[in-house]
Design a protein around this motif. Structure first.
Motif, PDB file in Angstrom:
ATOM      1  N   PRO A  61       0.758  -1.103   0.013  1.00  0.00           N
ATOM      2  CA  PRO A  61       0.034  -0.181   0.035  1.00  0.00           C
ATOM      3  C   PRO A  61       0.970   1.184  -0.068  1.00  0.00           C
ATOM      4  CG  PRO A  61      -0.802  -1.721   1.462  1.00  0.00           C
ATOM      5  CD  PRO A  61       0.533  -2.157   1.013  1.00  0.00           C
ATOM      6  N   SER A  62       0.372   2.392  -0.603  1.00  0.00           N
ATOM      7  CA  SER A  62       1.065   3.413  -0.694  1.00  0.00           C
ATOM      8  C   SER A  62       0.015   4.784  -0.684  1.00  0.00           C
ATOM      9  CB  SER A  62       1.567   3.530  -2.260  1.00  0.00           C
ATOM     10  OG  SER A  62       2.264   4.874  -2.490  1.00  0.00           O
ATOM     11  N   MET A  63       0.794   5.809   0.117  1.00  0.00           N
ATOM     12  CA  MET A  63      -0.244   7.124  -0.056  1.00  0.00           C
ATOM     13  C   MET A  63       0.311   8.389  -0.953  1.00  0.00           C
ATOM     14  SD  MET A  63      -0.271   7.274   4.419  1.00  0.00           S
ATOM     15  CE  MET A  63      -1.268   8.618   4.179  1.00  0.00           C
ATOM     16  N   GLU A  64       1.105   7.692  -2.048  1.00  0.00           N
ATOM     17  CA  GLU A  64       1.865   8.696  -2.999  1.00  0.00           C
ATOM     18  C   GLU A  64       0.698   9.542  -3.945  1.00  0.00           C
ATOM     19  OE1 GLU A  64       4.183  11.070  -4.764  1.00  0.00           O
ATOM     20  OE2 GLU A  64       5.204   9.470  -3.406  1.00  0.00           O
ATOM     21  N   LEU A  65       0.937  10.656  -3.620  1.00  0.00           N
ATOM     22  CA  LEU A  65      -0.243  11.306  -4.504  1.00  0.00           C
ATOM     23  C   LEU A  65      -0.136  11.281  -5.958  1.00  0.00           C
ATOM     24  CD1 LEU A  65      -2.408  13.991  -5.015  1.00  0.00           C
ATOM     25  CD2 LEU A  65      -0.178  15.711  -4.710  1.00  0.00           C
ATOM     26  N   GLU A  66       1.066  11.006  -6.614  1.00  0.00           N
ATOM     27  CA  GLU A  66       1.125  11.065  -7.740  1.00  0.00           C
ATOM     28  C   GLU A  66       0.517   9.569  -8.394  1.00  0.00           C
ATOM     29  OE1 GLU A  66       1.635  13.256 -10.039  1.00  0.00           O
ATOM     30  OE2 GLU A  66       1.679  14.507  -8.268  1.00  0.00           O
ATOM     31  N   TYR A  67       0.522   8.507  -7.563  1.00  0.00           N
ATOM     32  CA  TYR A  67      -0.252   7.334  -7.920  1.00  0.00           C
ATOM     33  C   TYR A  67      -1.757   7.428  -7.949  1.00  0.00           C
ATOM     34  CZ  TYR A  67       4.323   5.220  -6.861  1.00  0.00           C
ATOM     35  OH  TYR A  67       5.689   4.601  -6.769  1.00  0.00           O
ATOM     36  N   TYR A  68      -2.320   8.255  -6.994  1.00  0.00           N
ATOM     37  CA  TYR A  68      -3.869   8.612  -7.088  1.00  0.00           C
ATOM     38  C   TYR A  68      -4.161   9.519  -8.275  1.00  0.00           C
ATOM     39  CZ  TYR A  68      -4.399   7.142  -2.244  1.00  0.00           C
ATOM     40  OH  TYR A  68      -4.457   6.555  -0.959  1.00  0.00           O
ATOM     41  N   ARG A  69      -3.227  10.483  -8.328  1.00  0.00           N
ATOM     42  CA  ARG A  69      -3.647  11.378  -9.808  1.00  0.00           C
ATOM     43  C   ARG A  69      -3.314  10.518 -10.557  1.00  0.00           C
ATOM     44  NH1 ARG A  69      -2.802  16.619  -9.703  1.00  0.00           N
ATOM     45  NH2 ARG A  69      -1.172  16.748  -8.164  1.00  0.00           N
ATOM     46  N   ASP A  70      -2.352   9.483 -10.976  1.00  0.00           N
ATOM     47  CA  ASP A  70      -2.444   9.106 -12.339  1.00  0.00           C
ATOM     48  C   ASP A  70      -3.666   7.938 -12.496  1.00  0.00           C
ATOM     49  OD1 ASP A  70      -1.573   7.150 -14.623  1.00  0.00           O
ATOM     50  OD2 ASP A  70       0.371   6.543 -13.431  1.00  0.00           O
ATOM     51  N   VAL A  71      -4.180   7.224 -11.207  1.00  0.00           N
ATOM     52  CA  VAL A  71      -5.517   6.466 -11.457  1.00  0.00           C
ATOM     53  C   VAL A  71      -6.425   7.475 -11.732  1.00  0.00           C
ATOM     54  CG1 VAL A  71      -7.084   5.181 -10.181  1.00  0.00           C
ATOM     55  CG2 VAL A  71      -4.648   4.746  -9.796  1.00  0.00           C
ATOM     56  N   VAL A  72      -6.701   8.480 -11.178  1.00  0.00           N
ATOM     57  CA  VAL A  72      -8.115   9.187 -11.374  1.00  0.00           C
ATOM     58  C   VAL A  72      -7.698   9.832 -12.812  1.00  0.00           C
ATOM     59  CG1 VAL A  72      -9.000  11.667 -11.069  1.00  0.00           C
ATOM     60  CG2 VAL A  72      -8.316  10.100  -9.236  1.00  0.00           C
ATOM     61  N   GLU A  73      -6.848  10.376 -13.379  1.00  0.00           N
ATOM     62  CA  GLU A  73      -6.567  10.515 -14.685  1.00  0.00           C
ATOM     63  C   GLU A  73      -6.888   9.804 -15.842  1.00  0.00           C
ATOM     64  OE1 GLU A  73      -2.878  12.732 -14.973  1.00  0.00           O
ATOM     65  OE2 GLU A  73      -3.485  14.478 -14.038  1.00  0.00           O
ATOM     66  N   ARG A  74      -6.309   8.452 -15.470  1.00  0.00           N
ATOM     67  CA  ARG A  74      -6.722   7.568 -16.466  1.00  0.00           C
ATOM     68  C   ARG A  74      -8.189   7.129 -16.491  1.00  0.00           C
ATOM     69  NH1 ARG A  74      -2.360   4.202 -18.093  1.00  0.00           N
ATOM     70  NH2 ARG A  74      -0.350   4.858 -17.083  1.00  0.00           N
ATOM     71  N   VAL A  75      -8.716   7.117 -15.290  1.00  0.00           N
ATOM     72  CA  VAL A  75     -10.209   6.720 -15.312  1.00  0.00           C
ATOM     73  C   VAL A  75     -10.963   7.760 -15.870  1.00  0.00           C
ATOM     74  CG1 VAL A  75     -12.180   6.461 -13.843  1.00  0.00           C
ATOM     75  CG2 VAL A  75     -10.042   5.031 -13.332  1.00  0.00           C
ATOM     76  N   ARG A  76     -10.384   9.094 -15.727  1.00  0.00           N
ATOM     77  CA  ARG A  76     -11.659  10.059 -16.193  1.00  0.00           C
ATOM     78  C   ARG A  76     -11.187  10.331 -17.830  1.00  0.00           C
ATOM     79  NH1 ARG A  76     -14.611  10.177 -12.796  1.00  0.00           N
ATOM     80  NH2 ARG A  76     -14.359  10.939 -10.742  1.00  0.00           N
ATOM     81  N   GLY A  77     -10.271  10.003 -18.052  1.00  0.00           N
ATOM     82  CA  GLY A  77      -9.717   9.828 -19.529  1.00  0.00           C
ATOM     83  C   GLY A  77     -10.756   9.103 -20.431  1.00  0.00           C
ATOM     84  N   ARG A  78     -11.374   8.120 -19.681  1.00  0.00           N
ATOM     85  CA  ARG A  78     -12.110   7.067 -20.452  1.00  0.00           C
ATOM     86  C   ARG A  78     -13.579   6.861 -20.087  1.00  0.00           C
ATOM     87  NH1 ARG A  78      -8.313   1.962 -19.649  1.00  0.00           N
ATOM     88  NH2 ARG A  78      -9.984   0.820 -21.043  1.00  0.00           N
ATOM     89  N   ASN A  79     -13.607   7.241 -18.749  1.00  0.00           N
ATOM     90  CA  ASN A  79     -15.068   7.232 -18.337  1.00  0.00           C
ATOM     91  C   ASN A  79     -15.335   8.241 -17.310  1.00  0.00           C
ATOM     92  OD1 ASN A  79     -17.457   6.664 -17.021  1.00  0.00           O
ATOM     93  ND2 ASN A  79     -17.039   4.175 -17.047  1.00  0.00           N
ATOM     94  N   ARG A  80     -16.076   9.686 -17.623  1.00  0.00           N
ATOM     95  CA  ARG A  80     -16.088  10.491 -16.958  1.00  0.00           C
ATOM     96  C   ARG A  80     -17.180  10.383 -15.960  1.00  0.00           C
ATOM     97  NH1 ARG A  80     -12.989  15.004 -17.375  1.00  0.00           N
ATOM     98  NH2 ARG A  80     -14.619  16.351 -16.555  1.00  0.00           N
ATOM     99  N   ASP A  81     -18.251   9.519 -16.374  1.00  0.00           N
ATOM    100  CA  ASP A  81     -19.410   9.363 -15.411  1.00  0.00           C
ATOM    101  C   ASP A  81     -19.234   8.585 -14.111  1.00  0.00           C
ATOM    102  OD1 ASP A  81     -22.101  10.215 -15.108  1.00  0.00           O
ATOM    103  OD2 ASP A  81     -22.820   8.218 -15.941  1.00  0.00           O
ATOM    104  N   LEU A  82     -18.215   7.552 -14.334  1.00  0.00           N
ATOM    105  CA  LEU A  82     -17.876   6.720 -13.292  1.00  0.00           C
ATOM    106  C   LEU A  82     -17.529   7.539 -11.946  1.00  0.00           C
ATOM    107  CD1 LEU A  82     -17.417   3.756 -11.898  1.00  0.00           C
ATOM    108  CD2 LEU A  82     -15.028   3.993 -12.775  1.00  0.00           C
ATOM    109  N   ILE A  83     -18.176   7.187 -10.766  1.00  0.00           N
ATOM    110  CA  ILE A  83     -17.996   7.837  -9.529  1.00  0.00           C
ATOM    111  C   ILE A  83     -16.815   7.351  -8.977  1.00  0.00           C
ATOM    112  CG2 ILE A  83     -18.956   8.387  -7.301  1.00  0.00           C
ATOM    113  CD1 ILE A  83     -21.798   8.259  -8.697  1.00  0.00           C
ATOM    114  N   LEU A  84     -16.026   8.079  -8.452  1.00  0.00           N
ATOM    115  CA  LEU A  84     -14.571   7.805  -7.863  1.00  0.00           C
ATOM    116  C   LEU A  84     -14.617   8.213  -6.404  1.00  0.00           C
ATOM    117  CD1 LEU A  84     -11.866   8.655 -10.199  1.00  0.00           C
ATOM    118  CD2 LEU A  84     -12.884   6.279  -9.983  1.00  0.00           C
TER     119      LEU A  84
END
Length: 297
Positions: A61-84
């Motif tokens: 497990p990690s708390m690294e901001l950039e890993y969170y950012r990477d996940v959020v941007e990847r999801v938002r780039g393909r599915n903006r409706d999915l609730i994160l």
């Protein structure tokens, strides 16, 4: 609370903190794998994806901001409706050292509360978890004091993010009542009743009904179980008027001795259980309307 005729929200918790790669080869580890797991769960019917991140090189497990950012941007780039729904759970663990229990030992990740929500302020997901538990967790202690919870809630509210309140025992619901009363947590409330942690709520229909009946009026709730209770809890929560959650954070098996091949497969089974019981699954757009979340379309 959900009326029996209302649609059911499926949340998929795709990786979490406690499942390890040794338990299953299908656990998402890298930001790309975690994002793909979220998107696959959405295709199978999940309206909400619950996100933790991990160190890609170790799987821990990690708390690294950039890993969170990477996940959020990847999801938002393909599915903006999915609730994160992004976790704020890490940072509350204290492991007493063997020599002096007031000194933190290996495994401690205890942080100032503001640091536990830095990624929430930066990324502003739709939802984030807010744990109310202070409890024994194996050989460790999770500490969430009322003052620390209030500080985290202030940051969350300032970011315009909806908290999902995590409840591990009845004392947490008493604390929730105090936080509602003093205005720290304005409604309508979104909560999860966590069942199966050894020193917390134990999985049963009686537990679900007991916890449900203590919640503030108008609360949207999900009761979910860990391990072998994951899929039985889907039925228990639905029948009590709640929503449902599954995923590799909570369990690794589809049934006895059969590993789940993906989070999407677990969502499909949860969807099947709800539909066989007469329920209908809410889309992400319907869930946004139900929970009062803004559209990202």
């Amino acid at each position: 609370m959900r009326n029996p005729t209302d649609k059911v929200i499926i949340t998929c918790a795709v990786t979490g903190n406690h499942t390890t790669p040794a338990m299953t080869p299908h656990l998402p580890i890298t930001p790309e794998q975690i994002a793909d797991a979220c998107l696959g769960a959405a295709e199978s019917g999940a309206a909400i994806a619950h996100v933790h991140v991990r160190d890609p090189s170790t799987g821990k497990p990690s708390m690294e901001l950039e890993y969170y950012r990477d996940v959020v941007e990847r999801v938002r780039g393909r599915n903006r409706d999915l609730i994160l729904n992004v976790t704020t759970g890490p940072g509350g663990r204290f492991v007493p050292s063997e020599e002096d229990p007031k000194i933190a030992g290996p495994g401690t990740n205890f942080l100032r509360p503001e640091l536990r929500v830095t990624h929430i302020a930066a990324l502003r997901p739709d939802i984030c978890t807010l744990d109310l538990n202070t409890m024994t967790f194996g050989k460790e202690v999770v500490i969430n004091t009322p003052s620390n919870i209030r500080k985290m809630a202030t940051v969350i509210r300032g970011a315009g993010v909806k908290p999902e309140i995590e409840l591990f025992d009845s004392g947490d619901i008493a604390l929730l009542a105090d936080l509602v009363k003093d205005g720290t947590l304005p409604g309508p409330h979104l909560v999860s009743v966590v069942m199966g942690i050894k020193y917390g709520f134990q999985p049963s229909q009686e537990t679900v009904l007991y916890a449900r009946n203590l919640l503030p009026a108008g609360t949207f709730f999900t009761a979910f179980g860990t391990g072998r209770w994951s899929f039985p809890a889907v039925a228990m929560s639905y029948l009590a008027g709640g929503h449902v959650r599954v995923g590799l954070e909570d369990a690794v098996l589809m049934k006895r001795d059969v590993l789940a091949e993906s989070n999407a497969q677990m969502v499909e089974k949860a969807r099947h259980i709800v539909e066989e019981l007469g329920g209908q699954i809410a889309t992400a757009s319907e869930t946004r309307a139900l929970l009062g979340l803004p559209s990202r379309a």
